[in-house]
Write an enzyme that holds these catalytic residues in place. Structure first.
Site, PDB file in Angstrom:
ATOM      1  CB  CYS A  82      -1.027  -0.040   1.127  1.00  0.00           C
ATOM      2  SG  CYS A  82      -2.459   0.973   0.749  1.00  0.00           S
TER       3      CYS A  82
ATOM      4  CG  HIS B 195      -3.858  -3.233   3.109  1.00  0.00           C
ATOM      5  ND1 HIS B 195      -2.911  -2.751   3.982  1.00  0.00           N
ATOM      6  CD2 HIS B 195      -4.307  -2.172   2.405  1.00  0.00           C
ATOM      7  CE1 HIS B 195      -2.811  -1.442   3.847  1.00  0.00           C
ATOM      8  NE2 HIS B 195      -3.631  -1.071   2.886  1.00  0.00           N
TER       9      HIS B 195
ATOM     10  CD  GLU C  43      -1.759  -5.734   5.557  1.00  0.00           C
ATOM     11  OE1 GLU C  43      -1.412  -5.879   4.360  1.00  0.00           O
ATOM     12  OE2 GLU C  43      -2.564  -4.853   5.937  1.00  0.00           O
TER      13      GLU C  43
HETATM   14  N1  LIG Z   1      -2.045   6.913   2.517  1.00  0.00           N
HETATM   15  C1  LIG Z   1      -1.865   6.281   1.246  1.00  0.00           C
HETATM   16  C2  LIG Z   1      -1.511   4.816   1.452  1.00  0.00           C
HETATM   17  C3  LIG Z   1      -2.697   4.018   1.839  1.00  0.00           C
HETATM   18  C4  LIG Z   1      -2.465   2.961   2.877  1.00  0.00           C
HETATM   19  O1  LIG Z   1      -1.354   2.530   3.174  1.00  0.00           O
HETATM   20  N2  LIG Z   1      -3.574   2.578   3.457  1.00  0.00           N
HETATM   21  C5  LIG Z   1      -3.581   1.810   4.642  1.00  0.00           C
HETATM   22  C6  LIG Z   1      -4.514   2.442   5.628  1.00  0.00           C
HETATM   23  C7  LIG Z   1      -4.132   2.087   7.024  1.00  0.00           C
HETATM   24  C8  LIG Z   1      -4.992   2.764   8.046  1.00  0.00           C
HETATM   25  O2  LIG Z   1      -5.592   3.811   7.717  1.00  0.00           O
HETATM   26  O3  LIG Z   1      -5.036   2.232   9.159  1.00  0.00           O
HETATM   27  C9  LIG Z   1      -3.103   6.397   0.377  1.00  0.00           C
HETATM   28  O4  LIG Z   1      -4.160   6.763   0.934  1.00  0.00           O
HETATM   29  O5  LIG Z   1      -3.033   6.106  -0.809  1.00  0.00           O
END
Ligand SMILES: N[C@@H](CCC(=O)NCCCC(=O)O)C(=O)O
Length: 251
Positions: free
Chosen positions: A112, A221, A223
Site C-alpha cells: 500500500c 493489503h 497482510e
Molecule cells: N495513505 C496512502 C496509502 C494508503 C495505505 O497505506 N492505506 C492503509 C490504511 C491504514 C490505516 O488507515 O489504518 C493512500 O491513501 O493512498
C-alpha cells in the site's frame, strides 16, 4: 535454523501526549504466522538511521501501509493541504532502505503506502485523490467501526501473465483483494514493471525489473487476511521463502 528476521519501518504516531514509533499488528503477525519470519520494527528518523547497518542485520524488508502519504516534494510535486497527513521521518527512513535492499538483493515486500514509496524511491510519481479522476473507482478506506469490514475483500484485480506475482500465486488473471487508498502510482518508475491492474486501470502491483530476488509492491493489503485468504497467504509464503533463502545464502 532460527527464524530469520525482517525489518519493518515504523510510522510516527502521536497518542497519550507523545510520539511513538509504531507498526500495526497485522503486518508483524502475518510475517510471523504465515511468512514464518520475525520482525524488527525500525524507528523512523529524518536523519541518523544508517541504512546499510540496519540492512546488515536483517534478511528482508517489509514496507507497510499507513494512513499518511509520501510527501509530494519527493516526486517533484507541490504539497497541498489535502495531500496530508505526512510522515517525513518515515519517508526519510523507508526510501533509502528500499533502494539499498534492491541493490543488495534483500527480499522486499512493499504494501500500500509501501508500493507508493517503492515507486517514488526509484523515480516515479504518485496521483492523489484518484477517486476524483474520471472513470476511477473509489479505492478509499471504507468508514466502518468493524476493521474486518474496512479491510473487506471487495475489488477485482487482474494479475498479468508471466508476472512475478502470477508465479507466486500459481496463476495469472483475476483475483479479489481489499482496497484502502486515495493515492496511486501515476508515472511508473523506470526500474519497475506493472504486475496487476484494477478494472479502472489503477496500478495495483509492480515488481522490480531484473531484481536479484523477491521484490514486489502491492497496493492492496494481503497482510490482513494472510492466514485465511489464498492469494494473501501465497504472497506471504513466497516472501518468507525468499527471506529464508537470503538468510541461508548469507550464512
Ligand atoms: N495513505 C496512502 C496509502 C494508503 C495505505 O497505506 N492505506 C492503509 C490504511 C491504514 C490505516 O488507515 O489504518 C493512500 O491513501 O493512498
Amino acid at each position: 535454523m532460527p527464524k530469520p528476521i525482517i525489518a519493518i519501518p515504523a510510522d510516527i504516531r502521536e497518542f497519550d501526549g507523545t510520539h511513538w514509533h509504531a507498526a500495526q499488528n497485522q503486518y508483524v503477525r502475518a510475517a510471523l504466522k504465515v511468512a514464518g519470519v520475525m520482525s524488527f520494527i525500525i524507528p523512523a528518523f529524518e536523519d541518523g538511521n544508517e541504512t546499510d547497518a540496519l540492512l546488515d542485520r536483517v534478511d528482508g524488508l517489509l514496507v507497510s501501509g499507513s494512513a499518511t502519504n509520501v510527501h509530494p516534494a519527493l516526486y517533484g510535486a507541490e504539497a497541498r493541504d489535502s495531500d496530508g497527513p505526512f510522515d517525513p521521518a518515515r519517508d526519510a527512513t523507508t526510501l533509502p532502505l528500499i533502494r539499498r535492499a534492491i541493490e543488495r538483493g534483500i527480499p522486499l515486500f512493499a504494501i500500500c503506502r509501501g508500493i507508493q514509496e517503492l515507486n517514488v524511491a526509484l523515480g516515479g510519481t504518485l496521483a492523489s485523490e484518484i477517486q476524483e479522476q474520471e472513470g476511477v473507482w473509489d479505492h478509499r478506506k471504507p468508514q466502518h467501526d468493524d476493521r474486518d469490514v474496512v479491510y473487506s475483500i471487495r475489488q477485482d484485480v487482474i494479475v498479468a501473465e508471466g508476472s512475478c506475482i502470477a508465479r507466486y500465486l500459481g496463476t495469472a488473471g483475476s483475483i479479489q483483494v481489499n482496497s484502502l487508498h486515495r493515492q496511486a502510482i501515476s508515472k511508473t518508475a523506470p526500474g519497475l514493471q506493472v504486475e496487476a491492474l484494477a478494472e479502472d486501470g489503477t496500478i495495483e502491483a509492480v515488481s522490480v525489473i531484473d531484481a536479484k530476488g523477491f521484490a514486489i509492491g502491492v497496493q492492496w493489503h494481503p497482510e490482513y487476511w494472510a492466514e485465511t485468504d489464498s492469494p494473501s497467504r501465497a504472497l506471504f509464503e513466497a516472501f518468507g521463502d525468499a527471506v529464508r533463502a537470503y538468510a541461508k545464502s548469507k550464512a
